[in-house]
Design a protein around this motif. Structure first.
Motif, short mmCIF file in Angstrom:
data_model
loop_
_atom_site.label_atom_id
_atom_site.label_comp_id
_atom_site.label_asym_id
_atom_site.label_seq_id
_atom_site.Cartn_x
_atom_site.Cartn_y
_atom_site.Cartn_z
N UNK A 151 2.66 -12.19 -13.32
CA UNK A 151 3.23 -11.81 -12.17
C UNK A 151 2.42 -10.93 -11.29
N UNK A 152 2.46 -10.98 -10.00
CA UNK A 152 2.28 -9.93 -9.08
C UNK A 152 2.71 -8.47 -9.39
N UNK A 153 2.00 -7.65 -9.65
CA UNK A 153 2.42 -6.19 -9.88
C UNK A 153 1.27 -5.34 -9.22
N UNK A 154 1.80 -4.17 -8.74
CA UNK A 154 1.19 -3.36 -8.03
C UNK A 154 1.50 -1.84 -8.60
N UNK A 155 0.48 -1.27 -9.17
CA UNK A 155 0.58 0.01 -9.58
C UNK A 155 0.02 1.05 -9.01
N UNK A 156 0.70 2.13 -8.40
CA UNK A 156 -0.10 2.99 -7.64
C UNK A 156 -0.81 3.96 -8.59
N UNK A 157 -2.25 4.30 -8.28
CA UNK A 157 -3.17 5.17 -9.22
C UNK A 157 -3.64 6.02 -8.13
N UNK A 158 -3.52 7.32 -8.43
CA UNK A 158 -4.17 8.38 -7.63
C UNK A 158 -5.65 8.66 -8.08
N UNK A 159 -6.47 8.77 -7.12
CA UNK A 159 -7.61 9.34 -7.54
C UNK A 159 -8.02 10.89 -7.96
N UNK A 160 -8.62 11.23 -8.96
CA UNK A 160 -8.55 12.51 -9.42
C UNK A 160 -8.76 13.56 -8.35
N UNK A 161 -8.03 14.68 -8.62
CA UNK A 161 -7.98 15.52 -7.33
C UNK A 161 -9.25 16.63 -7.62
N UNK A 162 -9.95 16.69 -6.84
CA UNK A 162 -11.05 17.49 -7.22
C UNK A 162 -11.38 18.55 -6.17
N UNK B 249 0.86 -1.05 -0.19
CA UNK B 249 0.18 0.06 0.01
C UNK B 249 0.85 1.37 0.00
N UNK B 250 0.32 2.39 -0.48
CA UNK B 250 1.42 3.68 -0.81
C UNK B 250 0.33 4.59 -0.35
N UNK B 251 0.67 5.54 0.50
CA UNK B 251 0.05 6.60 1.16
C UNK B 251 -0.46 7.54 -0.36
N UNK B 252 -1.80 8.02 -0.02
CA UNK B 252 -2.64 8.81 -1.01
C UNK B 252 -2.93 8.12 -2.56
N UNK B 253 -2.45 6.81 -2.75
CA UNK B 253 -2.69 5.99 -3.94
C UNK B 253 -3.31 4.74 -3.70
#
Ligand code: NG1
Ligand code: MG
Length: 502
Positions: A219-230, A206-210
């Motif tokens: 294979x296991x792969x985790x890509x951080x994705x930010x929610x749109x900033x509104x 897990x990553x803060x803010x994403x």
């Protein structure tokens, strides 16, 4: 991937957590450790719970999911004790009494017994199984958990992952994040649940803010994705229905049955597509819908945030949905065991072996392959589209309407096709939407537990009030303010697992 080096973080790093309350909690944990075992802990390992934003029951189908780590967590304070005894206590000693094992006994787990320390043994075994070793050191451990048990926020993954971190440090091991996540997912199977790997992956990575777009295959792969900033920003409100669904006792008719339905569905779909031999050669064990799809198109995996690749996912999943209808559309009422065995040209007993029934028994007359496959492919489609909207650069209201609609469709699919909702979850979603939620759905395994709601910050209080007045006050009128605040809260993506040193 780099190895999972222990990191030191200050308490203020726990995003979304009440820093003062956390500081008090860590100090209490250390003080209780000293009072119980006679010295300060060497370190505290922490692993968080999670909320799955979208992508339910498809991790074990090999499809991507979209969860985020949250502030509630499990802490394991630990210290080697120079003996061959492992002593484990819990801050909630009344509910989880202290246990003592010899190092040699730690691999014995009886899944038929409801025993809290089984999860501790799972975490212990997970790490050591991964390196094919026996444990070598005695240690003392004190646990403290704030993820509600059986609530859909993955208390079990937080527990097992935090234990694994503690054990790997005591044993002088250093697994990568991906290894820890896979080992933890495997380890939970020792308590009898045929689990997917989402919870453990997000708890570790897990990553803060994403949020994380997590792929499992190849294979296991985790890509951080930010929610749109509104403006105003959006928050996730979590509402626990307080309907406790115990995955271990209901597994044969709920969770494990769904896993089996998707596995047999994959075998039969491969046969329908004329690729049964091809998938047999691929040697995929277990065979998942994702493997069937990949083999059918025989193209490399696509998952990067490139428009064409996203478009590729979408096209393939839409084709698979049409094939699903053709393959299973004749049996909306579901299949009997005999019908499935005949379709796969195997004896009924052989079918039972194929789905590992001796380890994970299931109980039903009809296997609803059509509905389960429709859910799996359509849910995967929604996950891919959710990520696409998040990365589109759009921050307008329409973008949140689109994200909310995907969450609402996910709830409909969980209720109608996967049949993992319950009346209370449906009601909470309805009430929240009426009070201003853009998207509301169950999160986690379902059949009770938690729901998640996409809410603009200026509506969070309205949504919480509507649920407090119309749901909790109606069905749980004697709930204390403290219990209510544990059941109903707003949260943002928090950090994954880590160590703390004094
Ligand atoms: P929870 O909510 O922790 O029971 C379970 C599985 C996940 C995933 C979800 C449904 C375990 C440990 N976790 O979550 O892997 O399949 O259900 O999306 O069994
Ligand atoms: Mg769990």
């Amino acid at each position: 991937m780099s190895s999972f080096a222990p990191t030191v973080h200050g308490l203020s790093d726990i995003y979304g957590a009440d820093v003062d309350a956390q500081a008090v909690r860590y100090a209490r944990l250390a003080a209780t450790f000293k009072a119980t075992f006679g010295s300060q802990p060497e370190f505290i390992a922490r692993a968080p719970g999670r909320v799955n934003i979208i992508g339910e029951h498809i991790d074990y189908c090999g499809f991507p999911v979209f969860p985020m780590a949250i502030a509630p967590d499990t802490l394991v304070a630990a210290r080697a004790n120079r003996s061959d005894l492992i002593r484990v206590s819990n801050m909630d000693g009344a509910k989880y009494p202290p246990r003592e094992f010899s190092v040699a006994d730690m691999f014995e787990i009886d899944p038929t017994k409801h025993e809290w320390s089984n999860y501790f043994k799972c975490g212990y075994r997970g790490v050591l199984d991964h390196v094919s070793r026996q444990g070598s050191k005695g240690f003392d451990a004190l646990l403290d958990g704030t993820v509600p048990a059986g609530g859909g926020l993955s208390s079990s993954a937080a527990f097992v992952c935090a234990t694994q971190l503690a054990v790997q440090r005591i044993e002088g091991l250093s697994l990568t994040q991906a290894e820890l996540a896979s080992a933890a997912a495997q380890a939970e199977r020792h308590v009898g649940v045929n689990a997917g790997g989402m919870d453990q992956a997000v708890s570790i990575m897990g990553q803060q803010d994403s949020a994380l777009f997590i792929e499992f295959h190849p294979t296991l792969k985790a890509t951080p994705v930010r929610l749109p900033e509104a403006d105003p920003p959006f928050a996730f409100v979590i509402a626990n229905t307080l309907v406790v669904s115990n995955k271990h006792t209901t597994a044969p008719t709920n969770y494990n049955l769904r896993v089996v339905e998707t596995r047999i569905g994959a075998l039969m779909l491969a046969k329908h597509l004329g690729i049964a031999e091809r998938v047999a050669c691929a040697n995929a064990d277990p065979l998942t819908f994702k493997v069937v799809m990949d083999e059918y198109f025989a193209k490399p995996n696509v998952g990067d945030s490139n428009d064409d690749e996203v478009q590729g996912w979408i096209e393939r999943l839409e084709i698979m949905l049409r094939e699903t209808e053709k393959a299973f559309g004749t049996h909306p009422q579901g299949y009997t065991r005999d019908e499935m065995a005949a379709a796969l040209s195997v004896a009924t007993a052989e079918l039972s072996a194929k789905i590992h029934e001796n380890q994970f028994p299931v109980c039903t007359d009809r296997f609803k392959l059509l509905q389960r496959a429709q859910h799996a492919f359509s849910e995967a489609l929604r996950v891919v589209k959710f990520r696409q909207v998040c990365e589109s650069g759009d921050t307008s209201d329409e973008c949140f309407v689109a994200l909310g609609a995907l969450m609402n469709q996910s709830q409909d699919s969980c209720r109608d096709l996967f049949e993992c909702s319950c009346p209370e979850l449906d009601e909470v979603c309805k009430l929240a939407r009426k009070a201003g939620s853009f998207g509301s759905r169950l999160t986690g395994a379902g059949w009770g537990g938690c729901s998640v709601h996409l809410v603009p910050a200026n509506k969070v209080d309205d949504v919480k009030k509507a649920l407090a007045d119309q749901y909790y006050a109606t069905y749980f009128s004697d709930l204390s303010t403290e219990r209510l605040s544990e059941a109903l809260f707003a949260t943002k993506p928090g950090r994954g697992a880590c160590y703390y040193f004094a």
